[in-house]
Design an enzyme around this catalytic site. Structure first.
Site: not given
Ligand code: ADP
Ligand code: ZN
Length: 206
Positions: A13, A88, A122, A153, A164
């Site tokens: 993404k 999400r 990654r 990360r 996750r």
């Molecule tokens: P990835 O898609 O690789 O898991 P992101 O950078 O999108 O990474 O998200 C990292 C973390 O940020 C998630 O695991 C969550 O803890 C938090 N997060 C991101 N977006 C949301 C969301 N829409 N609602 C709740 N938590 C979120």
């Protein structure tokens, strides 16, 4: 145009969002980036959510929805948005539908068993935020794009990755049906080279 990029962690993404946002001139809004930035700056929000993020769980809906709503009110969103990592879960999608419903939802489809490898290998640039995989860059420490420092990360460790992926299956995957029912879902094969995935996305949004 209002676009959502939907997909499991590691589906690409973030990588695609950077390309698409540049091509279409839409603001790239990544809730993950917003949260990580808050953690880095030690804000009140950052302190509140650090443990949740590092453990691979979702931040609270009310907080996340408010952050996105405020961000979407900014001037650069007047012609649309490119959302990456939001919504999400169903509660977030419902909230978004009330104020800023998307036009198209692009689902990056990839076999779940490939994701663990993608995530644990990654490396991310601390400066330009690009991601790379050690399969392609080996153990180099500088960003191939900008020369910035590469890092791992905090939530890309084996344990958080498992959590996750579990959260994705139970909470996020139901959005596929949610948007399919609205006739807004466009699934794309994301188990392909970056340029090919990008080309498929452009076909859908143009
Ligand atoms: P990835 O898609 O690789 O898991 P992101 O950078 O999108 O990474 O998200 C990292 C973390 O940020 C998630 O695991 C969550 O803890 C938090 N997060 C991101 N977006 C949301 C969301 N829409 N609602 C709740 N938590 C979120
Ligand atoms: Zn870089």
């Amino acid at each position: 145009m209002k676009i959502i990029l939907l997909g499991a962690p590691g589906s690409g993404k973030g990588t695609q969002a950077v390309l698409v946002s540049k091509e279409l001139g839409l603001p790239h809004i990544s809730t993950g980036e917003i949260f990580r930035d808050n953690i880095k700056r030690g804000t009140e929000i950052g302190l509140k959510i650090k443990a949740v993020i590092d453990g691979g769980d979702l931040c609270p809906d009310d907080l996340t929805i408010e952050i996105v709503r405020n961000r979407l009110k900014e001037e650069d969103c007047k012609n649309g948005y490119l959302l990456d990592g939001f919504p999400r879960n169903i509660a977030q999608a419902t909230a978004l539908d009330k104020t800023d419903a998307p036009d198209k939802v692009i689902e990056l489809v990839i076999p779940l068993e490939k994701l663990e490898h993608r995530l644990t290998g990654r490396r991310g640039c601390t400066k330009c935020k690009s991601s790379f995989h050690i399969d392609f860059i080996g153990n180099r420490k500088d960003c191939p794009h900008c020369g910035g420092e590469l890092g791992i990360r905090e939530d890309d460790n084996a344990e958080s990755v498992k959590e996750r992926l579990a959260v994705y299956k139970t909470q996020t995957a139901p959005l596929i049906e949610y948007y399919a029912k609205q006739g807004k879902l466009f699934p794309i094969d994301a188990d392909l080279p970056i340029e090919e995935v990008f080309a498929s996305i452009l076909k859908v949004v143009r």
